[in-house]
Write a protein that holds these residues in place. Structure first.
Motif, PDB file in Angstrom:
ATOM      1  N   ALA A 195      61.164 -73.124  77.756  1.00 54.54           N
ATOM      2  CA  ALA A 195      62.547 -73.318  77.308  1.00 54.54           C
ATOM      3  C   ALA A 195      63.025 -74.755  77.501  1.00 54.54           C
ATOM      4  O   ALA A 195      64.059 -75.147  76.944  1.00 54.54           O
ATOM      5  CB  ALA A 195      63.479 -72.364  78.045  1.00 54.54           C
ATOM      6  N   LEU A 196      62.295 -75.540  78.274  1.00 52.96           N
ATOM      7  CA  LEU A 196      62.619 -76.956  78.414  1.00 52.96           C
ATOM      8  C   LEU A 196      62.195 -77.755  77.187  1.00 52.96           C
ATOM      9  O   LEU A 196      62.564 -78.912  77.041  1.00 52.96           O
ATOM     10  CB  LEU A 196      61.927 -77.537  79.654  1.00 52.96           C
ATOM     11  N   LEU A 197      61.422 -77.110  76.294  1.00 53.60           N
ATOM     12  CA  LEU A 197      60.812 -77.824  75.176  1.00 53.60           C
ATOM     13  C   LEU A 197      61.448 -77.530  73.830  1.00 53.60           C
ATOM     14  O   LEU A 197      61.071 -78.130  72.825  1.00 53.60           O
ATOM     15  CB  LEU A 197      59.318 -77.482  75.110  1.00 53.60           C
ATOM     16  N   GLY A 198      62.381 -76.585  73.761  1.00 58.07           N
ATOM     17  CA  GLY A 198      62.985 -76.254  72.483  1.00 58.07           C
ATOM     18  C   GLY A 198      63.868 -75.024  72.581  1.00 58.07           C
ATOM     19  O   GLY A 198      64.198 -74.554  73.678  1.00 58.07           O
ATOM     20  N   LYS A 199      64.224 -74.476  71.425  1.00 59.15           N
ATOM     21  CA  LYS A 199      65.165 -73.366  71.367  1.00 59.15           C
ATOM     22  C   LYS A 199      64.459 -72.021  71.554  1.00 59.15           C
ATOM     23  O   LYS A 199      63.310 -71.844  71.165  1.00 59.15           O
ATOM     24  CB  LYS A 199      65.899 -73.373  70.022  1.00 59.15           C
ATOM     25  N   VAL A 200      65.201 -71.069  72.145  1.00 56.98           N
ATOM     26  CA  VAL A 200      64.705 -69.718  72.356  1.00 56.98           C
ATOM     27  C   VAL A 200      65.455 -68.765  71.437  1.00 56.98           C
ATOM     28  O   VAL A 200      66.682 -68.783  71.371  1.00 56.98           O
ATOM     29  CB  VAL A 200      64.894 -69.283  73.823  1.00 56.98           C
ATOM     30  N   CYS A 201      64.711 -67.947  70.707  1.00 54.06           N
ATOM     31  CA  CYS A 201      65.299 -66.943  69.823  1.00 54.06           C
ATOM     32  C   CYS A 201      65.407 -65.619  70.579  1.00 54.06           C
ATOM     33  O   CYS A 201      64.423 -65.152  71.165  1.00 54.06           O
ATOM     34  CB  CYS A 201      64.423 -66.767  68.584  1.00 54.06           C
ATOM     35  N   ALA A 202      66.584 -65.017  70.585  1.00 57.45           N
ATOM     36  CA  ALA A 202      66.799 -63.738  71.262  1.00 57.45           C
ATOM     37  C   ALA A 202      67.031 -62.649  70.228  1.00 57.45           C
ATOM     38  O   ALA A 202      67.981 -62.718  69.447  1.00 57.45           O
ATOM     39  CB  ALA A 202      67.993 -63.840  72.209  1.00 57.45           C
ATOM     40  N   ILE A 203      66.149 -61.666  70.215  1.00 57.44           N
ATOM     41  CA  ILE A 203      66.258 -60.529  69.299  1.00 57.44           C
ATOM     42  C   ILE A 203      66.911 -59.375  70.041  1.00 57.44           C
ATOM     43  O   ILE A 203      66.383 -58.898  71.051  1.00 57.44           O
ATOM     44  CB  ILE A 203      64.877 -60.121  68.762  1.00 57.44           C
ATOM     45  N   ASP A 204      68.044 -58.920  69.529  1.00 56.14           N
ATOM     46  CA  ASP A 204      68.823 -57.905  70.238  1.00 56.14           C
ATOM     47  C   ASP A 204      68.357 -56.495  69.874  1.00 56.14           C
ATOM     48  O   ASP A 204      69.131 -55.661  69.402  1.00 56.14           O
ATOM     49  CB  ASP A 204      70.313 -58.075  69.920  1.00 56.14           C
ATOM     50  N   GLN A 205      67.063 -56.242  70.079  1.00 53.54           N
ATOM     51  CA  GLN A 205      66.528 -54.903  69.900  1.00 53.54           C
ATOM     52  C   GLN A 205      65.290 -54.757  70.765  1.00 53.54           C
ATOM     53  O   GLN A 205      64.680 -55.752  71.173  1.00 53.54           O
ATOM     54  CB  GLN A 205      66.176 -54.622  68.433  1.00 53.54           C
ATOM     55  N   ALA A 206      64.938 -53.523  71.086  1.00 55.81           N
ATOM     56  CA  ALA A 206      63.762 -53.271  71.914  1.00 55.81           C
ATOM     57  C   ALA A 206      62.510 -53.261  71.045  1.00 55.81           C
ATOM     58  O   ALA A 206      62.436 -52.534  70.057  1.00 55.81           O
ATOM     59  CB  ALA A 206      63.911 -51.947  72.649  1.00 55.81           C
ATOM     60  N   LEU A 207      61.529 -54.071  71.420  1.00 54.04           N
ATOM     61  CA  LEU A 207      60.266 -54.136  70.684  1.00 54.04           C
ATOM     62  C   LEU A 207      59.092 -53.666  71.540  1.00 54.04           C
ATOM     63  O   LEU A 207      57.941 -53.760  71.120  1.00 54.04           O
ATOM     64  CB  LEU A 207      60.004 -55.563  70.200  1.00 54.04           C
ATOM     65  N   GLY A 208      59.395 -53.169  72.729  1.00 55.00           N
ATOM     66  CA  GLY A 208      58.329 -52.700  73.601  1.00 55.00           C
ATOM     67  C   GLY A 208      58.902 -51.862  74.721  1.00 55.00           C
ATOM     68  O   GLY A 208      60.103 -51.578  74.773  1.00 55.00           O
ATOM     69  N   CYS A 209      58.018 -51.448  75.635  1.00 53.94           N
ATOM     70  CA  CYS A 209      58.401 -50.597  76.766  1.00 53.94           C
ATOM     71  C   CYS A 209      57.945 -51.232  78.073  1.00 53.94           C
ATOM     72  O   CYS A 209      56.807 -51.704  78.183  1.00 53.94           O
ATOM     73  CB  CYS A 209      57.776 -49.206  76.643  1.00 53.94           C
ATOM     74  N   GLN A 249      57.778 -79.801  89.574  1.00 52.24           N
ATOM     75  CA  GLN A 249      56.750 -80.836  89.598  1.00 52.24           C
ATOM     76  C   GLN A 249      56.103 -80.985  88.225  1.00 52.24           C
ATOM     77  O   GLN A 249      55.867 -82.107  87.752  1.00 52.24           O
ATOM     78  CB  GLN A 249      55.694 -80.493  90.647  1.00 52.24           C
ATOM     79  N   ILE A 250      55.823 -79.854  87.561  1.00 50.66           N
ATOM     80  CA  ILE A 250      55.233 -79.893  86.223  1.00 50.66           C
ATOM     81  C   ILE A 250      56.170 -80.594  85.245  1.00 50.66           C
ATOM     82  O   ILE A 250      55.752 -81.433  84.442  1.00 50.66           O
ATOM     83  CB  ILE A 250      54.918 -78.462  85.738  1.00 50.66           C
ATOM     84  N   ALA A 251      57.461 -80.237  85.315  1.00 52.24           N
ATOM     85  CA  ALA A 251      58.443 -80.829  84.406  1.00 52.24           C
ATOM     86  C   ALA A 251      58.533 -82.337  84.589  1.00 52.24           C
ATOM     87  O   ALA A 251      58.658 -83.093  83.618  1.00 52.24           O
ATOM     88  CB  ALA A 251      59.809 -80.176  84.619  1.00 52.24           C
ATOM     89  N   GLN A 252      58.461 -82.789  85.837  1.00 49.21           N
ATOM     90  CA  GLN A 252      58.570 -84.224  86.114  1.00 49.21           C
ATOM     91  C   GLN A 252      57.320 -84.970  85.641  1.00 49.21           C
ATOM     92  O   GLN A 252      57.420 -86.009  84.971  1.00 49.21           O
ATOM     93  CB  GLN A 252      58.762 -84.439  87.618  1.00 49.21           C
ATOM     94  N   GLU A 253      56.147 -84.408  85.952  1.00 46.79           N
ATOM     95  CA  GLU A 253      54.904 -85.124  85.673  1.00 46.79           C
ATOM     96  C   GLU A 253      54.504 -85.066  84.201  1.00 46.79           C
ATOM     97  O   GLU A 253      53.982 -86.044  83.666  1.00 46.79           O
ATOM     98  CB  GLU A 253      53.778 -84.542  86.543  1.00 46.79           C
ATOM     99  N   ARG A 254      54.745 -83.921  83.538  1.00 42.65           N
ATOM    100  CA  ARG A 254      54.252 -83.762  82.169  1.00 42.65           C
ATOM    101  C   ARG A 254      55.328 -83.962  81.108  1.00 42.65           C
ATOM    102  O   ARG A 254      55.013 -84.346  79.978  1.00 42.65           O
ATOM    103  CB  ARG A 254      53.631 -82.373  81.995  1.00 42.65           C
ATOM    104  N   LEU A 255      56.583 -83.677  81.469  1.00 39.78           N
ATOM    105  CA  LEU A 255      57.657 -83.737  80.472  1.00 39.78           C
ATOM    106  C   LEU A 255      58.667 -84.835  80.753  1.00 39.78           C
ATOM    107  O   LEU A 255      59.561 -85.070  79.942  1.00 39.78           O
ATOM    108  CB  LEU A 255      58.397 -82.385  80.420  1.00 39.78           C
ATOM    109  N   ASP A 256      58.557 -85.475  81.914  1.00 42.04           N
ATOM    110  CA  ASP A 256      59.522 -86.497  82.339  1.00 42.04           C
ATOM    111  C   ASP A 256      60.942 -85.917  82.386  1.00 42.04           C
ATOM    112  O   ASP A 256      61.906 -86.569  81.997  1.00 42.04           O
ATOM    113  CB  ASP A 256      59.471 -87.718  81.414  1.00 42.04           C
ATOM    114  N   ILE A 257      61.029 -84.672  82.874  1.00 40.31           N
ATOM    115  CA  ILE A 257      62.318 -83.995  83.039  1.00 40.31           C
ATOM    116  C   ILE A 257      62.546 -83.762  84.522  1.00 40.31           C
ATOM    117  O   ILE A 257      61.684 -83.209  85.212  1.00 40.31           O
ATOM    118  CB  ILE A 257      62.340 -82.646  82.289  1.00 40.31           C
ATOM    119  N   ALA A 258      63.701 -84.192  85.022  1.00 39.63           N
ATOM    120  CA  ALA A 258      64.039 -84.014  86.436  1.00 39.63           C
ATOM    121  C   ALA A 258      64.888 -82.750  86.595  1.00 39.63           C
ATOM    122  O   ALA A 258      66.009 -82.684  86.090  1.00 39.63           O
ATOM    123  CB  ALA A 258      64.794 -85.231  86.955  1.00 39.63           C
ATOM    124  N   LEU A 259      64.347 -81.754  87.272  1.00 39.37           N
ATOM    125  CA  LEU A 259      65.080 -80.520  87.541  1.00 39.37           C
ATOM    126  C   LEU A 259      65.700 -80.572  88.928  1.00 39.37           C
ATOM    127  O   LEU A 259      65.177 -81.255  89.823  1.00 39.37           O
ATOM    128  CB  LEU A 259      64.144 -79.314  87.443  1.00 39.37           C
TER     129      LEU A 259
END
Length: 345
Positions: A195-209, A249-259
Motif C-alpha cells: 500500500a506504500l506503492l500505490g492505490k488499494v481497491c476495496a470490493i464491498d462483497q465477500a469473495l471467500g471464506c 527498515q524495508i521501506a527506508q532501504e528499498r523505497l526511501d520512505i520514512a515510517l
C-alpha cells in the motif's frame, strides 16, 4: 492455426503447514474458479501430517512446491520467485475462495492500472465449514491508506486470504528477511508494504471464506477474545510492533520512505484492552481507564478510517466496561474484541 490460449493473469498461491484436514477444500476452491485464467500453486512448508499426499493427488492441476520448514515468510519469498503472472492471491490453507473470486479480482485490476492491491470481504465460517453470518473486515475502506500508513495508521484490511496483489509491486517489498523472530506474518508485509506503492481497491462483497478453528475448550481461558487462528490476540498485538519495525527498515532501504517508529492500530490496542480488562475486578478496570487507556482511545477518536457514529459507538461500549457487574463487563469486552460474539457465536 488454432488460437493460442491466453496466459493466466492470476496465480492463487496456497501456503500450507500441517493443515491436511482443510487443505483439499482450499485447493478445490482454487481449482473451481469460474475463469480458466488462473494458475494454482501450493507451497508446503515441511508438513508432517499427510499434506504431501493430498497435494500430490492433484497431479499436474497444481504446481507443487515442497520446502523445508521455514515459516510463512520463507513461503511467500519462495512463491514470489516462481510466480510468472501479473497478479497473485495468497490463500491460506484453511480458507476457501468463492467461484467468482479470481474473475472479480482480475476484472478490478484490469479496470485500472493504478491498483497495487485488491481487497475484499470474507465470510466467516466455523471449523466444520458452516457459515456464521459474520463477514470480515467490518470496515472495507482503503481510500488514502498509503498516505495514512506514512503517518503510522494501519488501515482496515481483510486477513491474508482476502487480498490479491500486483506482482511487480509486491516484489519491491519481498523478499522479506527471515530471522528467528520473523518467520510468520508474511501477510502483514504484503498487506501494508504494497500500500506504500500505490492505490488499494476495496470490493464491498465477500469473495471467500475465513475459517475460525480456535475454541475456548482447546485454547484455554480468554481465547474467546481472539478471532485469529495462528496467534492469540495479544500475541498479534506484540508481533505487529515487531513486524512494523521490519517493514520500516524495508521501506527506508528499498523505497526511501520514512515510517514512524510505532504503528497506530485499533486492533492491537483492542487486544491489549481486552487482556487487561476481561475478568478484572472493578478496581483493576478503573485503574486501566485512568492510567493506561490513552493510546486505545486515541486510535478511536483520531482513527482516519472510521465515521463519527462508529467512533461514538465504540467509545460508549468501552465505557460500559466500567459497569460494576463483572459478568456484564466481560460480555461487553467480548462484543468489542471478537466479531463472532456479536453474532451469538
Amino acid at each position: 492455426m488454432p488460437d493460442r490460449m491466453p496466459s493466466p493473469a492470476l496465480t492463487i498461491v496456497i501456503c500450507n503447514y500441517n493443515y491436511a484436514q482443510f487443505l483439499a477444500a482450499a485447493i478445490d476452491s482454487a481449482l473451481a474458479q469460474s475463469t480458466s485464467n488462473v494458475r494454482v500453486m501450493v507451497i508446503d512448508d515441511g508438513s508432517t501430517d499427510g499434506s504431501r499426499e493430498i497435494i500430490e493427488s492433484y497431479g499436474a492441476r497444481v504446481e507443487a512446491i515442497f520446502q523445508p520448514n521455514g515459516g510463512q515468510v520463507a513461503a511467500y519469498n519462495h512463491a514470489l520467485e516462481r510466480v510468472d503472472t501479473p497478479y497473485v492471491l495468497f490463500l491460506d490453507a484453511d480458507d476457501m475462495l468463492h467461484p467468482a473470486a479470481a474473475a472479480t479480482v482480475v476484472a478490478a485490476f484490469s479496470g485500472s492500472g493504478d491498483w497495487v492491491k485488491v481487497q475484499y470481504r470474507l465470510d466467516v465460517m466455523t471449523r466444520d465449514g458452516m457459515p456464521t453470518g459474520v463477514q470480515v473486515p467490518q470496515s472495507i475502506r482503503a481510500d488514502g491508506c498509503g498516505r495514512m500508513l506514512r503517518n503510522g495508521w494501519l488501515y482496515p484490511s481483510p486477513p491474508g486470504s482476502g487480498n490479491a496483489y500486483r506482482v511487480d509491486a509486491l516484489r519491491r517489498i519481498f523478499p522479506v528477511p527471515v530471522t528467528a523472530d520473523n518467520i510468520h506474518g508474511a501477510d502483514f508485509y504484503a498487506i501494508y508494504g504494497v500500500a506504500l506503492l500505490g492505490k488499494v481497491c476495496a470490493i464491498d462483497q465477500a469473495l471467500g471464506c475465513y475459517r475460525v478453528h480456535r475454541s475456548a475448550s482447546t485454547d484455554g481461558p480468554g481465547s474467546e477474545l481472539s478471532f485469529t487462528n495462528a496467534e492469540d490476540s495479544l500475541a498479534v498485538a506484540r508481533q505487529s510492533a515487531r513486524r512494523w519495525s521490519v517493514l520500516r527498515q524495508i521501506a527506508q532501504e528499498r523505497l526511501d520512505i520514512a515510517l514512524p517508529p510505532a504503528p497506530l492500530d485499533f486492533s492491537a490496542e483492542k487486544a491489549r484492552f481486552a487482556q487487561q480488562v476481561y475478568g478484572a475486578s472493578f478496581t483493576q478496570r478503573w485503574r486501566w481507564f485512568q492510567y493506561d487507556s490513552g493510546r486505545y482511545f486515541h486510535t478511536i477518536v483520531a482513527n482516519p478510517f472510521w465515521t463519527l457514529p462508529k467512533k461514538i459507538a465504540v467509545w460508549g461500549l468501552t465505557v460500559l466496561c466500567l459497569f460494576p457487574a463483572a459478568s456484564f463487563s466481560d460480555r461487553v469486552v467480548r462484543y468489542i474484541a471478537n466479531p463472532l460474539a456479536r453474532a451469538g457465536h
